[in-house]
Structure formats: C-alpha cells, structure tokens
Design a protein around this motif. Structure first.
Motif, short mmCIF file in Angstrom:
data_model
loop_
_atom_site.label_atom_id
_atom_site.label_comp_id
_atom_site.label_asym_id
_atom_site.label_seq_id
_atom_site.Cartn_x
_atom_site.Cartn_y
_atom_site.Cartn_z
N ARG A 252 0.83 -1.21 0.00
CA ARG A 252 0.00 0.00 0.00
C ARG A 252 0.86 1.26 0.00
N ALA A 253 1.93 1.26 0.79
CA ALA A 253 2.81 2.42 0.85
C ALA A 253 3.55 2.62 -0.48
N LEU A 254 3.95 1.54 -1.12
CA LEU A 254 4.65 1.65 -2.40
C LEU A 254 3.73 2.20 -3.49
N VAL A 255 2.49 1.72 -3.52
CA VAL A 255 1.52 2.23 -4.49
C VAL A 255 1.26 3.72 -4.26
N ALA A 256 1.12 4.09 -2.99
CA ALA A 256 0.89 5.50 -2.65
C ALA A 256 2.09 6.36 -3.05
N GLY A 257 3.30 5.80 -2.89
CA GLY A 257 4.50 6.54 -3.26
C GLY A 257 4.56 6.85 -4.75
N VAL A 258 4.16 5.88 -5.58
CA VAL A 258 4.13 6.12 -7.03
C VAL A 258 3.08 7.17 -7.37
N ARG A 259 1.93 7.08 -6.72
CA ARG A 259 0.88 8.07 -6.97
C ARG A 259 1.35 9.48 -6.60
N ASN A 260 2.02 9.60 -5.47
CA ASN A 260 2.52 10.91 -5.05
C ASN A 260 3.58 11.44 -6.01
N VAL A 329 24.22 -9.27 -9.38
CA VAL A 329 24.74 -10.64 -9.31
C VAL A 329 24.41 -11.41 -10.58
N THR A 330 23.16 -11.33 -11.02
CA THR A 330 22.78 -12.09 -12.21
C THR A 330 23.42 -11.51 -13.48
N ARG A 331 23.59 -10.18 -13.52
CA ARG A 331 24.24 -9.56 -14.68
C ARG A 331 25.68 -10.05 -14.82
N ALA A 332 26.34 -10.28 -13.68
CA ALA A 332 27.71 -10.79 -13.70
C ALA A 332 27.78 -12.17 -14.32
N HIS A 333 26.66 -12.87 -14.35
CA HIS A 333 26.59 -14.20 -14.97
C HIS A 333 25.90 -14.15 -16.33
N GLY A 334 25.74 -12.94 -16.87
CA GLY A 334 25.16 -12.78 -18.19
C GLY A 334 23.65 -12.93 -18.25
N LEU A 335 22.98 -12.75 -17.08
CA LEU A 335 21.53 -12.94 -17.01
C LEU A 335 20.83 -11.63 -16.68
N HIS A 336 19.53 -11.58 -16.94
CA HIS A 336 18.76 -10.35 -16.82
C HIS A 336 17.60 -10.54 -15.85
N SER A 337 17.44 -9.58 -14.93
CA SER A 337 16.47 -9.72 -13.85
C SER A 337 15.66 -8.45 -13.65
N LYS A 338 14.50 -8.62 -13.03
CA LYS A 338 13.68 -7.49 -12.62
C LYS A 338 12.87 -7.88 -11.39
N LEU A 339 12.41 -6.88 -10.68
CA LEU A 339 11.52 -7.15 -9.56
C LEU A 339 10.18 -7.65 -10.12
N THR A 340 9.44 -8.34 -9.30
CA THR A 340 8.09 -8.74 -9.67
C THR A 340 7.16 -8.42 -8.51
N GLY A 341 6.05 -7.76 -8.81
CA GLY A 341 5.13 -7.39 -7.75
C GLY A 341 5.33 -5.95 -7.31
N ALA A 342 5.16 -5.72 -6.03
CA ALA A 342 5.15 -4.34 -5.53
C ALA A 342 6.53 -3.70 -5.49
N GLY A 343 7.59 -4.52 -5.37
CA GLY A 343 8.93 -3.96 -5.24
C GLY A 343 9.26 -3.67 -3.79
N GLY A 344 10.24 -2.77 -3.58
CA GLY A 344 10.63 -2.43 -2.21
C GLY A 344 11.21 -3.60 -1.45
N GLY A 345 11.78 -4.56 -2.15
CA GLY A 345 12.17 -5.84 -1.57
C GLY A 345 11.37 -6.92 -2.27
N GLY A 346 10.92 -7.91 -1.52
CA GLY A 346 10.09 -8.94 -2.13
C GLY A 346 10.88 -9.81 -3.09
N CYS A 347 10.27 -10.15 -4.23
CA CYS A 347 10.86 -11.13 -5.15
C CYS A 347 11.29 -10.51 -6.47
N GLY A 348 12.21 -11.21 -7.14
CA GLY A 348 12.64 -10.85 -8.47
C GLY A 348 12.69 -12.09 -9.34
N ILE A 349 12.61 -11.89 -10.66
CA ILE A 349 12.69 -13.00 -11.60
C ILE A 349 13.87 -12.78 -12.55
#
Length: 404
Positions: A252-260, A329-349
C-alpha cells in the motif's frame, strides 16, 4: 456426493510486466508460476470436517452437525430454498462476523491463519450447502509458495479449495478418466471454479483485482487492463530463477509513493507509465510469436524488455538495494532480472535462455544464496488448476502430500 479421494493442484503467479502502471490504467502481464499448492480431499463418515494447513501451522476440526445447525439466514439471507447450481454468493459483513464465531480461533491467532480458516469455512459452507447434508471431509493443503511474498499463494489456496469442493459435491464433474495421471476441467467448469475462488480471495483480501485467482485457474499468461482479464494464446513456458530477497515490503505504501510521485512530477512520471505499458504490449507480442520453437533473437528482446522495465521501476521509486544487488549478481553471470510485484524488496525473476549450461545456473543460484536470498529454479506459463490421479501420482505430488 463423490466418495473417492481428490488430489488437486493450482499454480502461483508472478507479474511479468506492468507493476504499478496497471494501477494507472496500463496493461499488466501476469503468468502462472510452476510453484504449486496441493490439496488432498478425503470424504469420511466421522461427522467432522477437518482442515490441515501445515505450512502455517493450522489444524482444525468442526462438527458437521454444528455447522449444519447454523441459521439458514447465514448464507441464504433468510431464504429457505436451495440455491441454483452455479449460483455464486458474495460474503457479507454479517456472514464474516458469524464465521469468526464458528471458526473458534483464539484472539491472538495470526492474521494469516485467521483469514485462511475463514476463507475455507466460507467456501465449504457456500458450496456444500447445495447438498442434502454437509459432508464430512478431511482436507490437507500444502504449498510450495511462500505466503506473503506476492506470488499468489492465497489465490492458489482458494482455487484449489473451490475446485475440490465443487467436484466432491458434483457441482462440476471429475474430469479424470481411466488411465489419466492428470487432467483439467472444461472451460465452463473453470469459470465456475474461478468465480468461487474470487469469493475466497475476497474473504482474505477484501477487494482483490481478480488477477491472481484467474491466473491460478487458467494458467499460462493473462493480460489485465482496466479490470478486463484475457488469456494470451499459447504462451511459451519460460525457465526462470525466482529469488526472494526476504525483505518485507508494504504494498500500500509503495503504491501511494508512485501516486505521489506522479502528482509531483506528472510530466516525468506519466511518460514512464506509458513506456511501461509499451513494454507490456511488446512482451505480449513477442510471447504470442514465440510458439514451441522460440528463436534466440526473441529471447534477446525479452531480456531488453526486462532491463528497461527494471530501470523504469527504479525511477518510480519502488526499487530497493536488495533488488539492485540481485540484478548485479545475475548480470555478472550474463543474465537479466527485474523485480516482480510491488517492489521495495520482495521477489525478483531472472530469465534463463535455452542452452544455458547447468553449472552456470547453479553458480548463479549459489551467488544469490550467498547474498542471503532464497533462490529457486522454476518456470512460468504453467498449467492452471489440475486434478491428479490418486493411484498414479507424479513424484512431485507424492512429495508434496506424502506423509501428511
């Protein structure tokens, strides 16, 4: 009512593209994650309904006679007649309060446990009330999905429950044929499962979008735009690393931050949201063209889209040092990553291209684990809710439910 044991599984989900932009009317792509929730339903005649959720430490039993004696107004709103087949009811505040009484949970019970029990009771009472008498059942639900990680664990739970209860009560037919190891329901039956699962999600989340339960029901990949959900045709199953930074985030705080930030810098942030929308649309186009034999250049496009979206999400203010570390870390191994979901921590793929040597994958996983993260190799674009044969289980379901 059916008398045989039912074994059901349903996938979790990740957002491939469109996080946060979707809140502002843009397209999001959600894909089924091949980490699944497994459910075993066993009818019995001991006059009780038992629920075991070992992942969160829940083991409860209720007398069917007590549940049967609930005021008919509980779910029928004062109507004595039985509901028609296919009727789906929405929980009211009064029903939720009565369910809390019936649940009999201690006052200090964790919110996650309380909501899981309430969702079960609502679906059990709502779906099974069409029977002459409420059935005695033993239900065990076990999940590969960590709760609260933004991976659709509650939706997979609700979908599994809805599918199993509708099947045991013969609201929908069991699609398993002799010799089948696994099968899925018809489109019409899946629509009913999805409608009931959405009500379970409402018990847990209050006002969900419906994306998570739709992905868990249908599988594959879905497009979500301004409340409308549609399936992508024949999306490929992509291999990924799923990394949980274990950094808690406040959606909720992350969504509000983008809105602001949008209100403060409209001429900067609005184009970012438009660009994320374009990334989602381009990804949808590429996935639709990949088919069963994707070309190497199509994977290169997917990697570019991942990188651009991650930079946009950082510009929106929903990144985190842990996610930056994951990408480095993944870029150092030639791989590409992004967060998934709300961000601010959580998970990445992290996308894994075909032909990538397994030692390189293992080295990447080890590097991420050394950062204190949890890392799993899995796939996206997985099948939706499925029913498994009790006599010819695959090893994965045996491992999931064995000994429970």
């Amino acid at each position: 009512m059916l008398s045989e044991v039912l074994l059901v599984s349903a996938p979790g989900k990740v957002i491939l593209h469109g996080e946060h932009a979707v809140v502002h009317g843009k397209v999001a792509l959600a894909v089924a994650l091949n980490l699944r929730t497994f459910l075993r339903l066993q009818p019995h005649s001991n006059g009780k309904v038992d629920l075991s959720l070992p992942n969160i430490g829940i083991k409860r039993a209720w007398d069917v006679a007590r549940l049967q004696s609930l005021d008919t107004s509980f779910l029928g709103e004062g109507k004595e007649e039985k509901p028609e087949q296919g009727d789906v009811t929405t929980p009211t505040p009064e029903q939720v309060e009565k369910l809390k009484e019936v649940a009999g949970l201690p006052d200090d019970c964790a919110v996650t446990k309380r909501l899981a029990v309430l969702a079960f009771l609502y679906l059990y009472l709502s779906i099974c009330r069409k029977q002459r008498a409420l059935p005695s059942l033993d239900i065990v639900v076990w999940s590969e999905l960590p709760p609260g990680a933004g991976l659709g664990s509650s939706a997979a739970y609700s979908v599994s429950l809805a599918a199993a209860l509708l099947t045991v009560c013969e609201e929908i037919p069991n699609p398993l044929k002799d010799g089948d190891c696994v099968n899925r329901w018809t489109k019409e039956d899946l629509e009913l499962i999805n409608k009931w699962a959405f009500q379970g999600e409402r018990m847990i989340h209050g006002n969900p979008s419906g994306v998570d339960n739709a992905v868990s029901t249908w599988g594959g990949a879905l497009r979500y735009h301004q409340g409308k959900i549609s399936s992508l045709k024949r999306p490929p199953a992509l291999q990924i690393l799923l990394t949980n930074t274990k950094v808690p985030r406040n959606t909720r705080a992350l969504v509000a931050g983008v809105r602001n930030r949008l209100l403060k810098f409209p001429e900067i942030v609005a184009p970012l949201l438009t660009s994320i929308d374009a990334i989602s649309l381009e990804c949808e186009r590429v996935l639709g063209e990949m088919g069963e034999a994707p070309a190497p250049e199509q994977y290169l496009v997917l990697e570019e889209l991942i990188d651009m979206n991650q930079h946009h999400l950082n510009a929106l203010g929903v990144g985190h040092a842990s996610l930056d570390q994951l990408c480095q870390v993944t870029r150092a191994h030639g791989l590409h990553s992004k967060l998934t979901g709300a961000g601010g921590g959580g998970c990445g793929i992290t996308l894994l291209k075909p032909g990538l040597e397994q030692p390189e994958v293992e080295a990447t996983k080890q590097a991420l684990t050394s950062c204190g993260f949890d890392c799993l190799e899995t796939s996206i674009g997985a099948p939706g809710v499925s029913i498994h044969s009790a006599t010819s289980l695959d090893s994965r379901v045996q491992q999931a439910l064995g000994g429970l």
